[in-house]
Design a protein around this motif. Sequence first.
Motif, PDB file in Angstrom:
ATOM      1  N   VAL A   1       0.853  -1.191   0.000  1.00 15.09           N
ATOM      2  CA  VAL A   1       0.000   0.000   0.000  1.00 15.09           C
ATOM      3  C   VAL A   1       0.885   1.236   0.000  1.00 15.09           C
ATOM      4  CG1 VAL A   1      -1.786   1.291   1.228  1.00 15.09           C
ATOM      5  CG2 VAL A   1      -1.845  -1.206   1.228  1.00 15.09           C
ATOM      6  N   GLU A   2       0.842   1.968  -1.097  1.00 15.62           N
ATOM      7  CA  GLU A   2       1.632   3.190  -1.223  1.00 15.62           C
ATOM      8  C   GLU A   2       0.803   4.434  -0.934  1.00 15.62           C
ATOM      9  OE1 GLU A   2       4.852   3.286  -1.740  1.00 15.62           O
ATOM     10  OE2 GLU A   2       5.022   1.110  -1.944  1.00 15.62           O
ATOM     11  N   ASN A   3      -0.507   4.368  -1.167  1.00 15.62           N
ATOM     12  CA  ASN A   3      -1.374   5.533  -0.990  1.00 15.62           C
ATOM     13  C   ASN A   3      -2.739   5.051  -0.501  1.00 15.62           C
ATOM     14  OD1 ASN A   3      -3.101   7.782  -1.299  1.00 15.62           O
ATOM     15  ND2 ASN A   3      -1.833   8.613  -2.934  1.00 15.62           N
ATOM     16  N   ALA A   4      -2.942   5.083   0.813  1.00 12.47           N
ATOM     17  CA  ALA A   4      -4.195   4.596   1.396  1.00 12.47           C
ATOM     18  C   ALA A   4      -5.380   5.446   0.959  1.00 12.47           C
ATOM     19  CB  ALA A   4      -4.090   4.581   2.918  1.00 12.47           C
ATOM     20  N   THR A   5      -5.166   6.744   0.779  1.00  9.96           N
ATOM     21  CA  THR A   5      -6.257   7.627   0.354  1.00  9.96           C
ATOM     22  C   THR A   5      -6.752   7.245  -1.034  1.00  9.96           C
ATOM     23  OG1 THR A   5      -5.387   9.457   1.689  1.00  9.96           O
ATOM     24  CG2 THR A   5      -6.923  10.019  -0.077  1.00  9.96           C
TER      25      THR A   5
ATOM     26  N   VAL B   1      -6.158   3.208   9.355  1.00  3.63           N
ATOM     27  CA  VAL B   1      -5.515   1.912   9.599  1.00  3.63           C
ATOM     28  C   VAL B   1      -4.591   1.549   8.442  1.00  3.63           C
ATOM     29  CG1 VAL B   1      -5.931  -0.551   9.839  1.00  3.63           C
ATOM     30  CG2 VAL B   1      -7.363   1.071  11.090  1.00  3.63           C
ATOM     31  N   LEU B   2      -5.069   1.711   7.203  1.00  4.01           N
ATOM     32  CA  LEU B   2      -4.269   1.346   6.043  1.00  4.01           C
ATOM     33  C   LEU B   2      -3.054   2.258   5.887  1.00  4.01           C
ATOM     34  CD1 LEU B   2      -7.144   0.576   3.520  1.00  4.01           C
ATOM     35  CD2 LEU B   2      -5.447  -1.059   4.360  1.00  4.01           C
ATOM     36  N   ALA B   3      -3.196   3.526   6.264  1.00  4.79           N
ATOM     37  CA  ALA B   3      -2.077   4.464   6.142  1.00  4.79           C
ATOM     38  C   ALA B   3      -0.989   4.178   7.169  1.00  4.79           C
ATOM     39  CB  ALA B   3      -2.576   5.901   6.293  1.00  4.79           C
TER      40      ALA B   3
ATOM     41  N   ARG C   1       4.088  -4.401  11.082  1.00  2.00           N
ATOM     42  CA  ARG C   1       4.713  -3.221  11.668  1.00  2.00           C
ATOM     43  C   ARG C   1       4.115  -1.985  11.018  1.00  2.00           C
ATOM     44  NH1 ARG C   1      10.682  -3.664   8.749  1.00  2.00           N
ATOM     45  NH2 ARG C   1       9.927  -3.367   6.604  1.00  2.00           N
ATOM     46  N   THR C   2       4.400  -0.819  11.576  1.00  2.00           N
ATOM     47  CA  THR C   2       3.899   0.430  11.009  1.00  2.00           C
ATOM     48  C   THR C   2       4.881   0.976   9.980  1.00  2.00           C
ATOM     49  OG1 THR C   2       4.948   1.688  12.799  1.00  2.00           O
ATOM     50  CG2 THR C   2       2.641   1.048  13.094  1.00  2.00           C
TER      51      THR C   2
ATOM     52  N   LEU D   1     -10.747  -6.104   6.371  1.00  2.00           N
ATOM     53  CA  LEU D   1      -9.624  -5.424   7.013  1.00  2.00           C
ATOM     54  C   LEU D   1      -9.687  -5.769   8.500  1.00  2.00           C
ATOM     55  CD1 LEU D   1      -7.192  -3.579   6.950  1.00  2.00           C
ATOM     56  CD2 LEU D   1      -8.718  -1.624   7.246  1.00  2.00           C
ATOM     57  N   ASN D   2      -8.664  -6.448   8.971  1.00  2.00           N
ATOM     58  CA  ASN D   2      -8.603  -6.874  10.378  1.00  2.00           C
ATOM     59  C   ASN D   2      -7.304  -6.357  10.976  1.00  2.00           C
ATOM     60  OD1 ASN D   2      -9.408  -9.691   8.646  1.00  2.00           O
ATOM     61  ND2 ASN D   2     -10.974  -8.776   9.936  1.00  2.00           N
ATOM     62  N   THR D   3      -7.394  -5.691  12.106  1.00  2.00           N
ATOM     63  CA  THR D   3      -6.195  -5.147  12.741  1.00  2.00           C
ATOM     64  C   THR D   3      -6.213  -5.411  14.239  1.00  2.00           C
ATOM     65  OG1 THR D   3      -7.113  -2.962  13.262  1.00  2.00           O
ATOM     66  CG2 THR D   3      -6.181  -3.260  11.066  1.00  2.00           C
ATOM     67  N   THR D   4      -5.026  -5.575  14.795  1.00  2.00           N
ATOM     68  CA  THR D   4      -4.833  -5.629  16.239  1.00  2.00           C
ATOM     69  C   THR D   4      -3.638  -4.743  16.564  1.00  2.00           C
ATOM     70  OG1 THR D   4      -5.652  -7.903  16.365  1.00  2.00           O
ATOM     71  CG2 THR D   4      -4.415  -7.070  18.249  1.00  2.00           C
ATOM     72  N   THR D   5      -3.858  -3.753  17.406  1.00  2.00           N
ATOM     73  CA  THR D   5      -2.794  -2.798  17.730  1.00  2.00           C
ATOM     74  C   THR D   5      -2.644  -2.688  19.244  1.00  2.00           C
ATOM     75  OG1 THR D   5      -4.342  -0.923  17.690  1.00  2.00           O
ATOM     76  CG2 THR D   5      -3.186  -1.452  15.639  1.00  2.00           C
ATOM     77  N   GLU D   6      -1.453  -2.307  19.645  1.00  2.00           N
ATOM     78  CA  GLU D   6      -1.177  -2.015  21.046  1.00  2.00           C
ATOM     79  C   GLU D   6      -0.494  -0.662  21.119  1.00  2.00           C
ATOM     80  OE1 GLU D   6       1.122  -3.885  24.978  1.00  2.00           O
ATOM     81  OE2 GLU D   6       1.282  -4.846  23.011  1.00  2.00           O
ATOM     82  N   ALA D   7      -1.015   0.208  21.959  1.00  2.00           N
ATOM     83  CA  ALA D   7      -0.472   1.555  22.091  1.00  2.00           C
ATOM     84  C   ALA D   7      -0.148   1.839  23.548  1.00  2.00           C
ATOM     85  CB  ALA D   7      -1.464   2.584  21.547  1.00  2.00           C
TER      86      ALA D   7
END
Length: 349
Positions: free
Chosen positions: A44-48, A144-146, A170-171, A197-203
């Motif tokens: 993914v180069e451009n999520a927009t 999320v995609l960006a 990774r980001t 689109l499935n995501t799991t994040t930790e902040a």
Amino acid sequence: MRTVLAVVALLVTAGCLGAGAPATDSPEQTPADGFPPGVTADGVENATALLDAHSSVLADPGYTFRVAVASDRTENGSYTGRTKGDEFRLNAEFGRDDGTLAVDTWANDSVVLTRVAHGDETQFDQRERHDGAAEPWTAQLERVLAAGDFEVTDRYVEDGRTVLALDANRTRPTHDGAYQSYRAHAVVDLDGRVHELNTTTEAESESGSWTRALDFELTTVGVDSVERPEWGDSAAATLDASVELDSTDELIELEHQAGEPLPAGTTVELTHDGETHTLTFEESLDVGERAYVAYPADGSAPVLSLEEPSGNFERIEGSYEVSVTGPDGASILNAAFAVETAGAGTTAA
């Protein structure tokens, strides 16, 4: 905006075989070449660009979808959506300690109507839909995609359409530091439709780390219409206005920023030092104008004025709760603020 609510599209196909006709296996389809807008061989180069294509190709046929969000810090819940052209309908449920919060939203190209139900209470709201404003779920997917450093991990045919699997562990460098961990998986077709689109994040925050999981699924492509809800008239009858709260050393200021004029009969409820006062607009307040609330220095009840008042007033310090309500009972503003005096300076929180 979470128990998962799902809109399931059951696609049933029927075919007829002639009597005694032998069954034959269909040849395996070869995936087509190419990439969706915003995606290259590197990921993914451009999520927009990808989400713009997603919205564009689905605008005419319309579609339904579901989103589920789970977190160890905030309310969990889910919502299902139905959209076609400029219209959409979202039904959301959030689990809370004091019961389920249900939010139903309908929008066209000019207005957003909302119904919120919690326990025995039901509230309605309307607001202007601004040109170019992204659909809330699309903006969420774009963020999320960006953030993720997605790679193309597979290319295959599903339901007669070539799709790509995108995975990120990774980001992207521009989002380093935003998450302690990031994992995401997406399925998109060559036209740009995001099917999953499935995501799991930790902040990390000042109070510790927290996790969040988001699951999006495109459930149906093609809808007849997005019907205006039966409660639409109740929501449309509420006042559409946006009021901003500010304060100076001696005045609490209410600036009308957008929407309809606040009519005479609008009330301001002000709570400070355990006392609550209700003040009423005797005249309307137009967009761009301000109203002022001040506590007289002689200790009498606060006063409301549509002109900046002069005289001796108490200093604005301590904690305050302010609510503005239209004559129809619609809530326009609910806010709280605190001002602490330290030496010669004043700090607002």
